[in-house]
Scaffold this motif. Structure first.
Motif, PDB file in Angstrom:
ATOM      1  N   ILE A  91       0.836  -1.201   0.000  1.00  8.95           N
ATOM      2  CA  ILE A  91       0.000   0.000   0.000  1.00  8.95           C
ATOM      3  C   ILE A  91       0.871   1.251   0.000  1.00  8.95           C
ATOM      4  O   ILE A  91       0.543   2.256  -0.653  1.00  8.95           O
ATOM      5  N   ASP A  92       1.996   1.220   0.716  1.00  7.40           N
ATOM      6  CA  ASP A  92       2.930   2.349   0.683  1.00  7.40           C
ATOM      7  C   ASP A  92       3.396   2.621  -0.744  1.00  7.40           C
ATOM      8  O   ASP A  92       3.485   3.779  -1.179  1.00  7.40           O
ATOM      9  N   ALA A 148     -14.881  -6.888 -11.146  1.00  5.35           N
ATOM     10  CA  ALA A 148     -15.367  -7.865 -10.179  1.00  5.35           C
ATOM     11  C   ALA A 148     -14.191  -8.762  -9.804  1.00  5.35           C
ATOM     12  O   ALA A 148     -13.531  -9.330 -10.678  1.00  5.35           O
ATOM     13  N   LEU A 149     -13.901  -8.849  -8.516  1.00  4.45           N
ATOM     14  CA  LEU A 149     -12.887  -9.773  -8.026  1.00  4.45           C
ATOM     15  C   LEU A 149     -13.577 -11.099  -7.763  1.00  4.45           C
ATOM     16  O   LEU A 149     -14.622 -11.145  -7.107  1.00  4.45           O
ATOM     17  N   MET A 150     -12.989 -12.178  -8.288  1.00  5.81           N
ATOM     18  CA  MET A 150     -13.679 -13.463  -8.351  1.00  5.81           C
ATOM     19  C   MET A 150     -13.067 -14.496  -7.427  1.00  5.81           C
ATOM     20  O   MET A 150     -11.883 -14.457  -7.096  1.00  5.81           O
ATOM     21  N   GLN A 151     -13.906 -15.441  -7.019  1.00 10.03           N
ATOM     22  CA  GLN A 151     -13.458 -16.615  -6.273  1.00 10.03           C
ATOM     23  C   GLN A 151     -14.393 -17.766  -6.636  1.00 10.03           C
ATOM     24  O   GLN A 151     -15.613 -17.646  -6.504  1.00 10.03           O
ATOM     25  N   ASP A 152     -13.808 -18.860  -7.111  1.00  4.63           N
ATOM     26  CA  ASP A 152     -14.584 -20.045  -7.507  1.00  4.63           C
ATOM     27  C   ASP A 152     -15.663 -19.694  -8.526  1.00  4.63           C
ATOM     28  O   ASP A 152     -16.788 -20.204  -8.479  1.00  4.63           O
ATOM     29  N   GLY A 153     -15.342 -18.805  -9.457  1.00  3.57           N
ATOM     30  CA  GLY A 153     -16.267 -18.468 -10.534  1.00  3.57           C
ATOM     31  C   GLY A 153     -17.362 -17.488 -10.167  1.00  3.57           C
ATOM     32  O   GLY A 153     -18.205 -17.165 -11.011  1.00  3.57           O
ATOM     33  N   SER A 156      -8.163  -9.011   5.581  1.00  7.33           N
ATOM     34  CA  SER A 156      -9.111 -10.096   5.306  1.00  7.33           C
ATOM     35  C   SER A 156      -9.655 -10.054   3.887  1.00  7.33           C
ATOM     36  O   SER A 156     -10.265 -11.020   3.421  1.00  7.33           O
ATOM     37  N   LEU A 157      -9.444  -8.923   3.182  1.00  8.41           N
ATOM     38  CA  LEU A 157      -9.897  -8.830   1.799  1.00  8.41           C
ATOM     39  C   LEU A 157      -8.877  -9.391   0.809  1.00  8.41           C
ATOM     40  O   LEU A 157      -9.176  -9.523  -0.372  1.00  8.41           O
ATOM     41  N   ARG A 158      -7.686  -9.723   1.291  1.00  7.95           N
ATOM     42  CA  ARG A 158      -6.646 -10.197   0.387  1.00  7.95           C
ATOM     43  C   ARG A 158      -7.026 -11.543  -0.225  1.00  7.95           C
ATOM     44  O   ARG A 158      -7.679 -12.372   0.402  1.00  7.95           O
ATOM     45  N   ASN A 159      -6.576 -11.744  -1.442  1.00  5.85           N
ATOM     46  CA  ASN A 159      -6.903 -12.955  -2.172  1.00  5.85           C
ATOM     47  C   ASN A 159      -6.450 -14.207  -1.425  1.00  5.85           C
ATOM     48  O   ASN A 159      -7.166 -15.210  -1.370  1.00  5.85           O
ATOM     49  N   LEU A 181      -3.815  -6.127  -3.208  1.00  4.02           N
ATOM     50  CA  LEU A 181      -4.690  -7.037  -2.476  1.00  4.02           C
ATOM     51  C   LEU A 181      -4.454  -8.500  -2.870  1.00  4.02           C
ATOM     52  O   LEU A 181      -5.110  -9.392  -2.322  1.00  4.02           O
ATOM     53  N   GLY A 182      -3.549  -8.727  -3.815  1.00  2.00           N
ATOM     54  CA  GLY A 182      -3.184 -10.096  -4.165  1.00  2.00           C
ATOM     55  C   GLY A 182      -3.941 -10.686  -5.341  1.00  2.00           C
ATOM     56  O   GLY A 182      -3.848 -11.889  -5.594  1.00  2.00           O
ATOM     57  N   TYR A 183      -4.676  -9.858  -6.085  1.00  2.00           N
ATOM     58  CA  TYR A 183      -5.431 -10.346  -7.240  1.00  2.00           C
ATOM     59  C   TYR A 183      -4.684  -9.979  -8.520  1.00  2.00           C
ATOM     60  O   TYR A 183      -4.146  -8.877  -8.648  1.00  2.00           O
ATOM     61  N   ASP A 184      -4.660 -10.911  -9.467  1.00  2.00           N
ATOM     62  CA  ASP A 184      -3.975 -10.692 -10.731  1.00  2.00           C
ATOM     63  C   ASP A 184      -4.941 -10.030 -11.711  1.00  2.00           C
ATOM     64  O   ASP A 184      -5.886 -10.671 -12.192  1.00  2.00           O
TER      65      ASP A 184
END
Length: 382
Positions: free
Chosen positions: A22-23, A83-88, A166-169, A54-57
């Motif tokens: 974030i820095d 939209a950040l996705m998880q399991d489709g 807690s929002l990190r991928n 946040l760890g999303y590609d």
């Protein structure tokens, strides 16, 4: 907690890495924001780096879908920016505005609508610098009008970044995040209410507290008399709490220092691998003599191009920062000394950090030209 365990814990916490990331996003934002003129450039320069932090590609459609579409009765084919996705399934929706644009409830209309027709439980409204985080804590499938968290990249604390972990991928868990958002939203609301009462207590608040300690009939005159008593009691409470915390912190620091110089027998061998010369412990921030000496070396190197008092140190949990004019918008270098291998972090013109291994502090002088060019770039002298 002994210094050895404190340092080990620092390496394990995801939030430490997130703080660094974030820095870097914040430094980039400050450098880029004046050149941004529309929403697309805001996404490219500011929001995509935040998504990556946040760890999303952002280039993997299984993790990040741009221009996400969901059809519903009122409108067909309306899109939300990401939209950040998880399991489709979408888990976080992001609505973007141009850098500098004010963020309001009206601008979150698409997020409000999408909440009713997708599986997502979280939404982010952002202009690339300010981020507002929403959920449906008050009514299921209906996004709350009030965000549960806010982050301003030009003014934030480590704790505000900590709330995002807690929002990190890599760590996202829906139930855990819902609980965290619920706690954060209403804790923030209560703190704001108590702050207002501390500054100017309302009649109802004064009446409620007076009723706890006063046996007589509470008239307006009694309330007026107790208003000053309530204000004084709240101020004294805050004063006593702050004084108590300072006293406790001092005792803990003294105890930590004692542990350092008298480590348990079974830890002596491990302690020998840690950097020598711890000079200060402030909560979880540990300042090393090597960091201070490295800072003095950088000051000496840069005296020919800038006044030494403009070179400022800022020690954080994850690294030791050396800044120009005490702003993270102008990082000169970073020291990563809390491990067996020391590294100095140097910056290019885009404020991307390259970490270079050094064997001794004298090796910092090998990077004299780079350090001077970094400051000259900020000064506009190149």
């Amino acid at each position: 907690m002994c210094l050895h365990h404190l340092l080990l814990n620092r390496k394990r916490l995801h939030a430490m890495d997130l703080t660094e990331e974030i820095d870097q996003v914040a430094s980039r934002a400050d450098d880029q924001v004046e050149h941004i003129q529309n929403e697309e450039s805001t996404k490219h320069a500011l929001i995509i780096p935040f998504i990556k932090a946040l760890g999303y590609d952002p280039y993997d459609l299984e993790e990040v879908v741009p221009e996400f579409t969901a059809d519903f009765a009122e409108k067909k084919g309306e899109k939300v920016d990401y939209a950040l996705m998880q399991d489709g399934e979408p888990i976080i929706l992001i609505e973007c505005k141009t850098a500098g644009a004010e963020l309001s409830t009206d601008q979150a209309e698409q997020l409000f609508r999408y909440f009713q027709f997708t599986e997502a439980r979280f939404g982010i409204l952002t202009n690339g610098v300010k981020y507002r985080f929403f959920s449906d804590l008050e009514e299921s499938n209906k996004m709350d009008e009030r965000p549960f968290h806010e982050l301003d990249l030009f003014e934030y604390t480590d704790q505000e970044v900590e709330e995002l972990k807690s929002l990190r991928n890599s760590t996202f868990d829906l139930d855990e995040m819902i609980d965290a958002a619920h706690d954060l939203k209403y804790r923030k609301a209560l703190l704001e209410y108590l702050q207002e009462q501390w500054q100017s207590p309302e009649d109802e608040f004064v009446h409620w507290l007076t009723d706890k300690v006063y046996d007589g009939r509470i008239t307006q005159n009694v309330r007026d008399q107790f208003r000053g008593i309530v204000e004084g009691a709240l101020q004294q409470l805050v004063h006593d709490k702050v004084r108590g915390r300072l006293s406790t912190a001092l005792q803990e620091e003294q105890a930590s220092a004692a542990e350092e110089f008298s480590p348990p027998a079974d830890e002596k061998e491990e302690e020998e691998e840690l950097p020598d010369g711890v000079v200060e412990v402030d909560g979880e921030v540990v300042t090393l003599e090597d960091e201070l000496e490295g800072f003095r070396i950088v000051q000496a190197i840069l005296r020919e191009v800038v006044d030494a008092d403009r070179i400022v140190k800022r020690d954080l949990k994850s690294y030791f920062n050396v800044l120009l004019d005490d702003t993270n918008r102008q990082p000169i270098c970073r020291f990563h000394f809390h491990s067996k291998t020391k590294r100095i972090g140097l910056f290019d013109e885009d404020k991307n950090e390259e970490r270079i291994e050094i064997e001794t502090l004298d090796d910092i002088y090998d990077h004299t030209d780079h350090l001077r060019k970094t400051v000259q770039f900020y000064e506009g002298n190149e």
